[in-house]
Write a protein that holds these residues in place. Structure first.
Motif, short mmCIF file in Angstrom:
data_model
loop_
_atom_site.label_atom_id
_atom_site.label_comp_id
_atom_site.label_asym_id
_atom_site.label_seq_id
_atom_site.Cartn_x
_atom_site.Cartn_y
_atom_site.Cartn_z
N ALA A 24 0.82 -1.21 0.00
CA ALA A 24 0.00 0.00 0.00
C ALA A 24 0.85 1.25 0.00
N TYR A 25 1.96 1.21 0.71
CA TYR A 25 2.86 2.36 0.78
C TYR A 25 3.45 2.68 -0.59
N HIS A 26 3.84 1.66 -1.32
CA HIS A 26 4.48 1.87 -2.61
C HIS A 26 3.49 2.06 -3.75
N ARG A 27 2.23 1.65 -3.54
CA ARG A 27 1.21 1.80 -4.58
C ARG A 27 -0.05 2.42 -3.96
N PRO A 28 0.08 3.65 -3.46
CA PRO A 28 -1.02 4.24 -2.69
C PRO A 28 -2.28 4.52 -3.50
N MET A 29 -2.16 4.77 -4.81
CA MET A 29 -3.34 5.09 -5.59
C MET A 29 -4.33 3.93 -5.64
N GLU A 30 -3.82 2.70 -5.60
CA GLU A 30 -4.71 1.54 -5.55
C GLU A 30 -5.52 1.56 -4.25
N LEU A 31 -4.84 1.84 -3.14
CA LEU A 31 -5.50 1.87 -1.84
C LEU A 31 -6.53 3.01 -1.79
N ARG A 32 -6.16 4.17 -2.31
CA ARG A 32 -7.08 5.31 -2.28
C ARG A 32 -8.32 5.04 -3.12
N ALA A 33 -8.15 4.40 -4.27
CA ALA A 33 -9.30 4.09 -5.11
C ALA A 33 -10.24 3.11 -4.41
N ALA A 34 -9.66 2.11 -3.75
CA ALA A 34 -10.48 1.13 -3.05
C ALA A 34 -11.23 1.78 -1.89
N ILE A 35 -10.58 2.70 -1.20
CA ILE A 35 -11.23 3.37 -0.08
C ILE A 35 -12.34 4.30 -0.57
N THR A 36 -12.12 4.98 -1.68
CA THR A 36 -13.17 5.82 -2.26
C THR A 36 -14.41 5.00 -2.56
N ASP A 37 -14.22 3.81 -3.13
CA ASP A 37 -15.36 2.92 -3.40
C ASP A 37 -16.05 2.52 -2.10
N ALA A 38 -15.26 2.21 -1.07
CA ALA A 38 -15.82 1.79 0.21
C ALA A 38 -16.62 2.92 0.85
N VAL A 39 -16.11 4.14 0.78
CA VAL A 39 -16.81 5.28 1.37
C VAL A 39 -18.12 5.54 0.63
N ARG A 40 -18.10 5.42 -0.69
CA ARG A 40 -19.33 5.60 -1.47
C ARG A 40 -20.40 4.58 -1.05
N GLU A 41 -19.98 3.37 -0.77
CA GLU A 41 -20.93 2.32 -0.38
C GLU A 41 -21.53 2.58 1.00
N ARG A 42 -20.73 3.16 1.89
CA ARG A 42 -21.17 3.32 3.27
C ARG A 42 -21.80 4.68 3.56
N GLY A 43 -21.64 5.62 2.67
CA GLY A 43 -22.25 6.93 2.86
C GLY A 43 -21.36 7.85 3.68
#
Length: 285
Positions: free
Chosen positions: A236-255
């Motif tokens: 995650a540290y070396h490829r943060p954009m993948e983590l950020r994209a996944a978190i954006t999707d998770a936040v959209r799902e949870r409101g």
């Protein structure tokens, strides 16, 4: 670096990563100075250490407290900046309120004060280590954690700069980058709907005791960084954009935070909500 016989100062030593780090360094033969604000927890740590741990009670959210601790501690071979705080709320609700300033005093200004007081002696002796505990939050965002993530990102950048400034001086600089770790802080994080579950699913959750052993090893072997849990957090540290994209999707799902709270809700480090969540975590264990 030789751990046995060294003098190690650990902040945030009343619980979690700091407490386990103090124990691990003491077990490795170091003379440990444990710093935190909860005197009763420090007393228990001191009592169990068979003389290997001395304590300094201090509230590092108070401006100037860290410098006073460093002066009392005297010469130190290893500095572990492990203390952390928390303030939750939207960026605009928290703003520059007192709660945020107290958090930054612990997470940002206190490590700087410790470094300013103790690194010159290390340089003079041409030996020593500075350990800064940051977080994988430096490369991710989550609603209501903006200030906390920013403080950890600032400390991470400072750590990299300090490492360059201390090249070839005999003083090593180590950044500890945890993901989720089963500590009282995780209890507070559970107040954020979905946060703990999402991060655990992406990164896994480790233990403070195991991380403490890795910190001792990193000081001994002069590693630059400790990732924990190792494989997932380093990725995650070396490829943060993948983590950020996944978190954006998770936040959209949870409101998002409800509108009636988004403008007003601020949870500071001394909030009863935070204290109760941490106490519940500790009681459960």
């Amino acid at each position: 670096m030789e751990i046995e016989g060294s003098r190690v100062l650990v902040t945030g030593a009343s619980s979690g990563i700091g407490r386990e780090a103090a124990r691990a360094f003491a077990a490795a033969g170091a003379e440990v100075v444990a710093v935190a604000r909860r005197a009763e927890r420090l007393a228990a740590l001191e009592a169990e250490s068979a003389g290997a741990v001395s304590v300094i009670t201090a509230d590092l959210s108070e401006p100037g407290a860290a410098a006073r601790v460093a002066e009392r501690a005297g010469p130190v071979d290893v500095l572990v900046n492990g203390a952390g705080s928390e303030t939750g709320g939207t960026v605009w609700a928290v703003g520059d309120r007192d709660e945020a300033r107290r958090m930054f005093e612990v997470d940002w200004w206190s490590p700087l004060a410790m470094i300013a007081a103790l690194v010159p002696g290390m340089r003079e002796r041409r030996a020593g280590a500075v350990v800064n505990v940051t977080s994988i939050r430096q490369v991710l965002a989550w609603p209501s954690l903006g200030h906390s993530a920013a403080a950890k990102a600032a400390l991470a950048q400072l750590t990299s700069t300090l490492r360059l400034e201390l090249l070839d001086t005999g003083v090593s600089v180590i950044e500890v980058i945890p993901g989720p770790v089963d500590t009282p802080a995780l209890g507070a994080s559970m107040l954020l709907p979905g946060f703990v579950e999402v991060l655990d699913g992406m990164l896994g959750t480790g233990t403070a005791a195991e991380l403490a052993e890795l910190i001792v090893r990193a000081v001994r072997d002069e590693h630059e960084r400790v990732f924990y849990p190792a494989v997932t957090v380093e990725h995650a540290y070396h490829r943060p954009m993948e983590l950020r994209a996944a978190i954006t999707d998770a936040v959209r799902e949870r409101g998002r935070l409800p509108d009636e709270l988004a403008d007003t809700l601020v949870v500071g480090p001394d909030s009863p909500i935070i204290a109760d969540a941490k106490a519940a975590w500790e009681h459960a264990r």
